[in-house]
Each structure stands twice: as structure tokens, then as C-alpha cells.
Scaffold this active site. Structure first.
Site, mmCIF file in Angstrom:
data_model
loop_
_atom_site.group_PDB
_atom_site.id
_atom_site.type_symbol
_atom_site.label_atom_id
_atom_site.label_comp_id
_atom_site.label_asym_id
_atom_site.label_seq_id
_atom_site.Cartn_x
_atom_site.Cartn_y
_atom_site.Cartn_z
ATOM 1 N N SER A 159 5.768 9.389 2.359
ATOM 2 C CA SER A 159 6.722 8.369 2.504
ATOM 3 C C SER A 159 6.091 7.153 1.697
ATOM 4 C CB SER A 159 6.687 7.840 4.221
ATOM 5 O OG SER A 159 7.680 6.805 4.259
ATOM 6 N N LYS A 163 4.315 2.256 6.225
ATOM 7 C CA LYS A 163 4.973 3.743 6.325
ATOM 8 C C LYS A 163 4.351 4.559 7.394
ATOM 9 C CE LYS A 163 7.715 3.833 3.930
ATOM 10 N NZ LYS A 163 9.036 2.865 3.969
ATOM 11 N N HIS A 195 -0.207 -5.635 8.666
ATOM 12 C CA HIS A 195 -0.816 -4.305 7.950
ATOM 13 C C HIS A 195 -2.150 -4.877 7.791
ATOM 14 C CE1 HIS A 195 2.913 -2.267 7.600
ATOM 15 N NE2 HIS A 195 3.328 -2.935 6.362
#
Length: 308
Positions: free
Chosen positions: A130, A45, A100
Site C-alpha cells: 500500500s 498505510k 505517525h
């Protein structure tokens, strides 16, 4: 591969088992990077989808056809997710990859290569908001509970994908060990999309003429991406990502955290941020510049602000 209720733990970090296995982590750690590869790195995010769209449009010289006809996870697959090997087998030309994963898990694989790494960061208060909303719609992530509960887990680094602080510090503090490294923020892209596209095009050594730049800017605006099914994840079955519970691309605003953080939560988070980032020189935009002229604080300014 559903595994919606499964979690995988790797090197002390929890990941959703829907997309990850122990084998996929090993694949990522031993990945054979090529000098022509570009790796997009983010904490969840933080602007991942936006950067995937930007590199697609830059490499396509502003032509939106690929961005409008091929899902973003096929254009820049996640290195640590199970489908990556199959996507790469079918790819042609320079490869775009996404991850990630924290730096320490990919450091060995990247060592000695000229792979281009683009690290995208976002102010962590907006990240946690988020991410909290994303947990509500993504059925492969655990129930987030109340925002207060989720915020506590985020600060402790016990949420899926681990600590934001460790992730950002790990990649940025080791940027000197990476041959080609570009650091850019979500806020940069939000405040100056055209300038950010120019930075990315220079980094990728793919210059755009004025018309190409204008086309790229139009196609990767937040409003355009929000309506593009190749980007907004509406192609994903509702059993996996339920868009009736929220939108993957929700607001895209700077400073949305102000709508959910209490004053006490904000002050407490600022103290943690100041402590965790005390040796970092990174700067973040915390509020919409239209709302305040004091929107960028360095770590030292954080310390001074809360010592007063």
C-alpha cells in the site's frame, strides 16, 4: 506550504518536508496532552483513515453529518504537521489527534496523562504494498523506484517515517506505560467492523445503541469511505496528490501483497520478520481467511515454518 521535494530528518528518521518542519516536531514532543484527548497512532498505510472515521462516528453517536462535511484531517489532525495548532485552536470538546511518530518521541509528553491512545497495526506485507502505491501518487514522497527497491528500503527502515518494526514494537512494548491504551489491527476492522466499532466505543466510554452502531458501521465501511470526499483525499490538489496515478483508498483487502511479492521476496521478508519480532507476542493475519485457514501466525510459528 508546498516543499514537495524537501525531506526533514529528525532523530534519524526521514519525513516529508511538505507537512513537517523541525519546529513541528518540537511542538509535538512538547505537546500538552489533556486527559480528555484521544491519540490515534499508526505507521503509514496501516488503517489511519479508517480509525479517524471510526472515532468520528462513535463520538457522533453514529450521526454521519460531521464525517460527510468536514475533512478527516480537520477532525483528527496530525500532531506533527504544521497546521495542527490552528486546527486545535478552533476545536471544541474532547480532542482527537493523529500521529505517525514513534513512541520514543512522544513518551515524555504522554507521561502522567490519561490520554487515550489507540494503536492501529496492519500486517507489514500489505503495508509495504500500500505504501509503495501511495508513493506513486503522493508528490510529496520520493519516487519509490521498483517494488524490489522499495521493499529493500522498507526492510532496512530507510523509507519515510522509518522502520515499521521499530514503530510497532516501540508502541506496543511500552503500552504498559500508557494509562489508556487500545491495540487493534486493520485486519480486525476488515473482518469484524461492527465488533471493532463496539471495542472503540467501549474504550472511548461512548456506548452506542443498536441504531447508532448500525449507522456508524454503514458510514465507515470501506466502500462508503472510498466515495466520501471528506475521507478519500480527492480534496487535495493534484499537484500534491495525483489521483490520476492511483487512488488513496485503493483496495482495502487483506493479503493483497500476494499480487506483487515474489516467492523469494516473501520468504526473505518472513525471515526478517521472524528475527525482528522474535521477542514480540503480536499476531497478524496475512491472508484473506476465505483463501486459507492458516491465516494467523505467531512469531514462533514463523520460525518453525521457515526452519522446516
Amino acid at each position: 506550504m508546498d516543499r514537495l521535494d524537501v525531506a526533514e530528518t529528525f532523530h534519524g528518521i526521514t519525513f516529508p518536508g511538505h507537512l513537517h518542519t523541525q519546529e513541528t516536531f518540537q511542538y509535538a514532543m512538547s505537546f500538552k496532552f489533556q486527559d480528555t484527548d484521544t491519540l490515534i497512532v499508526t505507521y503509514p498505510k496501516s488503517g489511519t483513515t479508517w480509525m479517524q472515521e471510526m472515532v468520528t462516528l462513535v463520538s457522533s453517536k453514529g450521526n454521519p453529518v460531521r464525517a460527510q462535511t468536514q475533512p478527516n484531517w480537520m477532525r483528527a489532525p496530525w500532531l506533527e504537521q504544521y497546521y495542527c495548532p490552528q486546527v486545535l485552536k478552533a476545536s471544541q470538546g474532547p480532542r482527537f489527534l493523529t500521529t505517525h511518530l514513534p513512541y520514543q518521541l512522544l513518551a515524555t509528553a504522554l507521561q502522567g496523562t490519561k490520554t487515550k491512545v489507540i494503536y492501529v497495526a496492519r500486517n507489514p506485507k500489505d503495508v509495504v504494498v500500500s505504501y509503495y502505491h501511495f508513493h506513486k501518487m503522493a508528490n510529496f514522497l520520493p519516487n519509490p523506484g521498483t517494488f524490489s527497491e522499495f521493499l529493500s528500503g522498507f526492510v532496512k527502515g530507510t523509507v519515510h517515517y522509518g522502520s515499521w518494526f521499530d514503530h510497532v514494537k516501540g508502541w506496543t512494548s511500552n503500552s504498559g506505560n500508557i494509562h489508556n491504551f487500545l491495540y487493534i489491527t486493520y485486519e480486525d476492522m476488515s473482518q469484524d467492523l461492527r465488533g471493532s466499532l463496539e471495542r472503540v466505543s467501549r474504550f472511548l466510554q461512548c456506548p452506542l445503541v443498536e441504531e447508532e452502531l448500525t449507522s456508524a458501521e454503514r458510514s465507515c465501511s470501506f466502500s462508503s469511505m472510498r466515495e466520501n470526499s471528506m475521507v478519500n483525499y480527492t480534496l487535495v490538489p493534484k499537484e500534491i496528490m495525483n489521483h490520476n496515478k492511483g487512488k488513496f483508498m485503493r483496495k482495502g483487502k487483506i493479503g493483497d501483497w500476494q499480487n506483487i511479492f515474489s516467492e523469494e521476496q516473501s520468504c526473505s521478508f518472513d525471515e526478517v520478520f521472524a528475527s525482528e519480532m522474535s521477542e514480540s507476542s503480536l499476531e497478524f493475519v496475512w491472508k484473506n481467511p476465505e483463501e486459507t485457514s492458516l491465516n494467523t501466525w505467531t512469531d514462533t510459528e514463523h520460525l518453525l515454518r521457515h526452519a522446516a
